[in-house]
Design an enzyme around this catalytic site. Structure first.
Site, PDB file in Angstrom:
ATOM      1  N   ARG A 107       0.901  -1.248   0.043  1.00  0.00           N
ATOM      2  CA  ARG A 107      -0.378   0.192   0.351  1.00  0.00           C
ATOM      3  C   ARG A 107       0.800   1.096  -0.011  1.00  0.00           C
ATOM      4  O   ARG A 107       2.038   1.195   0.777  1.00  0.00           O
ATOM      5  CB  ARG A 107      -1.122   0.108   1.207  1.00  0.00           C
ATOM      6  CG  ARG A 107      -2.253  -1.114   1.059  1.00  0.00           C
ATOM      7  CD  ARG A 107      -3.105   0.103   0.351  1.00  0.00           C
ATOM      8  NE  ARG A 107      -4.557  -1.118   0.403  1.00  0.00           N
ATOM      9  CZ  ARG A 107      -4.693  -2.435  -0.674  1.00  0.00           C
ATOM     10  NH1 ARG A 107      -3.592  -2.778  -1.788  1.00  0.00           N
ATOM     11  NH2 ARG A 107      -5.508  -2.997  -0.670  1.00  0.00           N
TER      12      ARG A 107
ATOM     13  N   HIS B 171      -1.541   1.456  -9.827  1.00  0.00           N
ATOM     14  CA  HIS B 171      -2.145  -0.291  -8.940  1.00  0.00           C
ATOM     15  C   HIS B 171      -2.682  -1.088  -9.901  1.00  0.00           C
ATOM     16  O   HIS B 171      -3.673  -1.229  -9.331  1.00  0.00           O
ATOM     17  CB  HIS B 171      -3.023   0.475  -8.027  1.00  0.00           C
ATOM     18  CG  HIS B 171      -3.713  -0.445  -6.968  1.00  0.00           C
ATOM     19  ND1 HIS B 171      -4.044   0.244  -5.374  1.00  0.00           N
ATOM     20  CD2 HIS B 171      -3.373  -1.127  -6.687  1.00  0.00           C
ATOM     21  CE1 HIS B 171      -3.767  -0.806  -4.410  1.00  0.00           C
ATOM     22  NE2 HIS B 171      -4.391  -1.849  -5.115  1.00  0.00           N
TER      23      HIS B 171
HETATM   24  P1  NDP Z   1      -1.922 -12.053   4.349  1.00  0.00           P
HETATM   25  O1  NDP Z   1      -2.548 -10.757   5.351  1.00  0.00           O
HETATM   26  O2  NDP Z   1      -1.877 -12.817   3.987  1.00  0.00           O
HETATM   27  O3  NDP Z   1      -0.242 -11.563   4.576  1.00  0.00           O
HETATM   28  C1  NDP Z   1      -0.012 -10.303   5.362  1.00  0.00           C
HETATM   29  C2  NDP Z   1       1.551 -11.073   5.624  1.00  0.00           C
HETATM   30  O4  NDP Z   1       2.146  -9.549   6.645  1.00  0.00           O
HETATM   31  C3  NDP Z   1       1.952 -12.385   6.776  1.00  0.00           C
HETATM   32  O5  NDP Z   1       2.480 -12.863   6.797  1.00  0.00           O
HETATM   33  C4  NDP Z   1       2.272 -11.160   8.445  1.00  0.00           C
HETATM   34  O6  NDP Z   1       2.478 -12.706   9.141  1.00  0.00           O
HETATM   35  C5  NDP Z   1       2.424 -10.177   8.105  1.00  0.00           C
HETATM   36  N1  NDP Z   1       2.497  -8.849   8.789  1.00  0.00           N
HETATM   37  C6  NDP Z   1       1.323  -8.349   9.408  1.00  0.00           C
HETATM   38  N2  NDP Z   1       1.578  -7.182   9.922  1.00  0.00           N
HETATM   39  C7  NDP Z   1       3.101  -7.663   9.882  1.00  0.00           C
HETATM   40  C8  NDP Z   1       3.872  -6.423  11.014  1.00  0.00           C
HETATM   41  N3  NDP Z   1       4.277  -6.205  11.673  1.00  0.00           N
HETATM   42  N4  NDP Z   1       5.490  -7.055  11.054  1.00  0.00           N
HETATM   43  C9  NDP Z   1       5.414  -8.238  10.404  1.00  0.00           C
HETATM   44  N5  NDP Z   1       4.955  -9.083   9.401  1.00  0.00           N
HETATM   45  C10 NDP Z   1       3.498  -8.424   9.765  1.00  0.00           C
HETATM   46  O7  NDP Z   1      -1.871 -10.872   3.132  1.00  0.00           O
HETATM   47  P2  NDP Z   1      -2.180 -11.030   1.517  1.00  0.00           P
HETATM   48  O8  NDP Z   1      -0.591 -11.200   1.070  1.00  0.00           O
HETATM   49  O9  NDP Z   1      -3.186 -11.438   1.351  1.00  0.00           O
HETATM   50  O10 NDP Z   1      -1.967  -9.549   0.606  1.00  0.00           O
HETATM   51  C11 NDP Z   1      -1.084  -8.842   1.625  1.00  0.00           C
HETATM   52  C12 NDP Z   1      -1.346  -6.938   1.203  1.00  0.00           C
HETATM   53  O11 NDP Z   1      -0.967  -6.971  -0.627  1.00  0.00           O
HETATM   54  C13 NDP Z   1      -2.502  -6.478   1.130  1.00  0.00           C
HETATM   55  O12 NDP Z   1      -3.443  -6.289   2.742  1.00  0.00           O
HETATM   56  C14 NDP Z   1      -2.683  -5.709  -0.344  1.00  0.00           C
HETATM   57  O13 NDP Z   1      -2.377  -4.545   1.035  1.00  0.00           O
HETATM   58  C15 NDP Z   1      -1.598  -5.776  -1.096  1.00  0.00           C
HETATM   59  N6  NDP Z   1      -2.342  -5.993  -1.931  1.00  0.00           N
HETATM   60  C16 NDP Z   1      -1.629  -4.978  -3.537  1.00  0.00           C
HETATM   61  C17 NDP Z   1      -2.592  -5.481  -4.913  1.00  0.00           C
HETATM   62  C18 NDP Z   1      -1.956  -4.576  -5.308  1.00  0.00           C
HETATM   63  O14 NDP Z   1      -2.356  -4.657  -6.816  1.00  0.00           O
HETATM   64  N7  NDP Z   1      -1.294  -4.027  -4.768  1.00  0.00           N
HETATM   65  C19 NDP Z   1      -3.745  -6.682  -5.098  1.00  0.00           C
HETATM   66  C20 NDP Z   1      -3.910  -7.093  -3.644  1.00  0.00           C
HETATM   67  C21 NDP Z   1      -2.795  -7.233  -2.380  1.00  0.00           C
HETATM   68  P3  NDP Z   1       2.159 -13.657   9.210  1.00  0.00           P
HETATM   69  O15 NDP Z   1       2.119 -14.228   8.606  1.00  0.00           O
HETATM   70  O16 NDP Z   1       2.963 -13.899  10.823  1.00  0.00           O
HETATM   71  O17 NDP Z   1       0.732 -13.408  10.151  1.00  0.00           O
HETATM   72  C1  OXD Z   2      -6.713  -5.859  -3.753  1.00  0.00           C
HETATM   73  C2  OXD Z   2      -5.709  -4.704  -3.741  1.00  0.00           C
HETATM   74  O1  OXD Z   2      -5.931  -5.269  -1.711  1.00  0.00           O
HETATM   75  O2  OXD Z   2      -6.277  -5.258  -5.297  1.00  0.00           O
HETATM   76  O3  OXD Z   2      -6.900  -6.718  -3.365  1.00  0.00           O
HETATM   77  O4  OXD Z   2      -4.623  -3.977  -4.116  1.00  0.00           O
END
Ligand code: NDP
Ligand code: OXD
Length: 307
Positions: free
Chosen positions: A222, A270
């Site tokens: 983000r 994006h």
């Molecule tokens: P998940 O919830 O599956 O994974 C999040 C990961 O981040 C987990 O491994 C989690 O750790 C880790 N995490 C969260 N908080 C912390 C912290 N404080 N310190 C260390 N690690 C942390 O999310 P997704 O993989 O599904 O998606 C990730 C992000 O990608 C979304 O939230 C979105 O913002 C972004 N996104 C962007 C897109 C784009 O087109 N640019 C498309 C889709 C998503 P743990 O495993 O230990 O819980």
């Molecule tokens: C999502 C994105 O969060 O597209 O799915 O950014």
């Protein structure tokens, strides 16, 4: 018994057509044509304006059209106790993994650079960049899949997350104490974290100073993960060599933003992993049916973790 779509920057009409094509879909309305607010049992949100969610007395399900839910959880009008779900799907993970691999290859192989030389009819062969060490911040659905694709392409991958992971050929770092060590040797740092209070502006001067000199940043999480001024400063000081940014604090990126014309910043709008409209419609309708049947939901978000 009605679903309400509240979208900014996504085509609500097109998505409604995907939903109503599915068997068992109830009445679907599009904001602001709400009708009687007490009809609304489920809202589907994408970048909704803040403050709208308190007006539906029978709301039982809040579904995110995407994977990220920060826009929903930060909304103070979200009623207590109403479950929030998000989109998790192989299409999303695979696209993201491919995008990150392409971004790394584009940088290592200078693909965009040669396109620029072509425009000036310059024939100037160079070499691939050598570094193949990657650190992924965020090892959830998308980070895990990206790590796996990179390892199968010969990259040496480390991942940083809140909790420890056990993924073949991927070194796991976890917790705040291990962030710096996870970054130290990386040629590429990829941000795939969710946006939470703990991760806001995590890509800042301290992190850039910790990164290896000349490393490359890819932010596909983000926009608010990044402190924009700190990035400009780190590029100016040549602490890092460049950045590919897919997400921004303000989207669309304003015309006068300095990132647009920065020679070391590569911008994509994006698009690194767009939601598959058909799959998300199927998933949300499934959750709607589960909610009606009193069953547990899929891909429910834990508001205490903020993701
Ligand atoms: P998940 O919830 O599956 O994974 C999040 C990961 O981040 C987990 O491994 C989690 O750790 C880790 N995490 C969260 N908080 C912390 C912290 N404080 N310190 C260390 N690690 C942390 O999310 P997704 O993989 O599904 O998606 C990730 C992000 O990608 C979304 O939230 C979105 O913002 C972004 N996104 C962007 C897109 C784009 O087109 N640019 C498309 C889709 C998503 P743990 O495993 O230990 O819980
Ligand atoms: C999502 C994105 O969060 O597209 O799915 O950014």
């Amino acid at each position: 018994m009605t679903i309400l779509i509240i979208f900014n920057q996504a085509d609500a009409e097109e998505f409604r057509n995907h939903l109503i094509a599915l068997s068992g879909c109830p009445d679907v309305r599009i904001w602001p044509n709400v009708g009687d607010p007490s009809d609304i049992e489920c809202v589907i949100l994408w970048k909704q304006d803040e403050g709208l969610l308190g007006q539906f007395p029978n709301l039982k399900l809040i579904a995110s059209y995407g994977a990220g839910v920060e826009n929903i959880l930060y909304d103070t009008s979200i009623p207590d106790g109403v479950p929030v779900t998000r989109f998790v799907d192989d299409t999303l993970s695979d696209q993201m993994a491919e995008f990150v691999l392409a971004a790394i290859l584009n940088h290592r192989l200078h693909i965009t650079h040669y396109r620029e030389l072509q425009a000036a009819s310059h024939w100037r062969p160079g070499y691939f960049l050598k570094g193949k060490k990657v650190t992924i911040l965020g090892m959830g659905e998308l980070g895990n899949c990206t790590a796996t694709l990179l390892t199968t392409n010969g990259y040496k991958v480390s991942g940083w997350s809140r909790t420890e992971k056990n993924i073949v050929n991927v070194k796991s770092y976890f917790g705040d104490d291990q962030l710096n060590i996870s970054l130290k040797d990386a040629d590429y740092v990829i941000c795939l974290l969710p946006l939470t209070p703990a991760t806001t502006h995590i890509l800042n001067s301290d992190l850039f100073k910790t990164m290896k000199t000349g490393a490359y940043l890819i932010n596909v999480g983000r926009g608010d993960h990044l402190n924009e001024d700190d990035l400009l400063d780190a590029l100016y000081k040549e602490q890092i060599s460049g950045a590919l940014l897919d997400v921004f604090s303000t989207e669309p990126l304003p015309d006068d933003h300095p990132f647009w014309r920065h020679p070391k910043i590569h911008i994509t709008p994006h698009i690194s992993s767009p939601t598959d409209k058909v799959q998300v419609a199927i998933q949300i309708l499934e959750n709607y049916k589960r909610m009606k049947a009193g069953q547990s939901l899929i891909n429910q978000v834990d508001p205490k973790r903020s993701y």
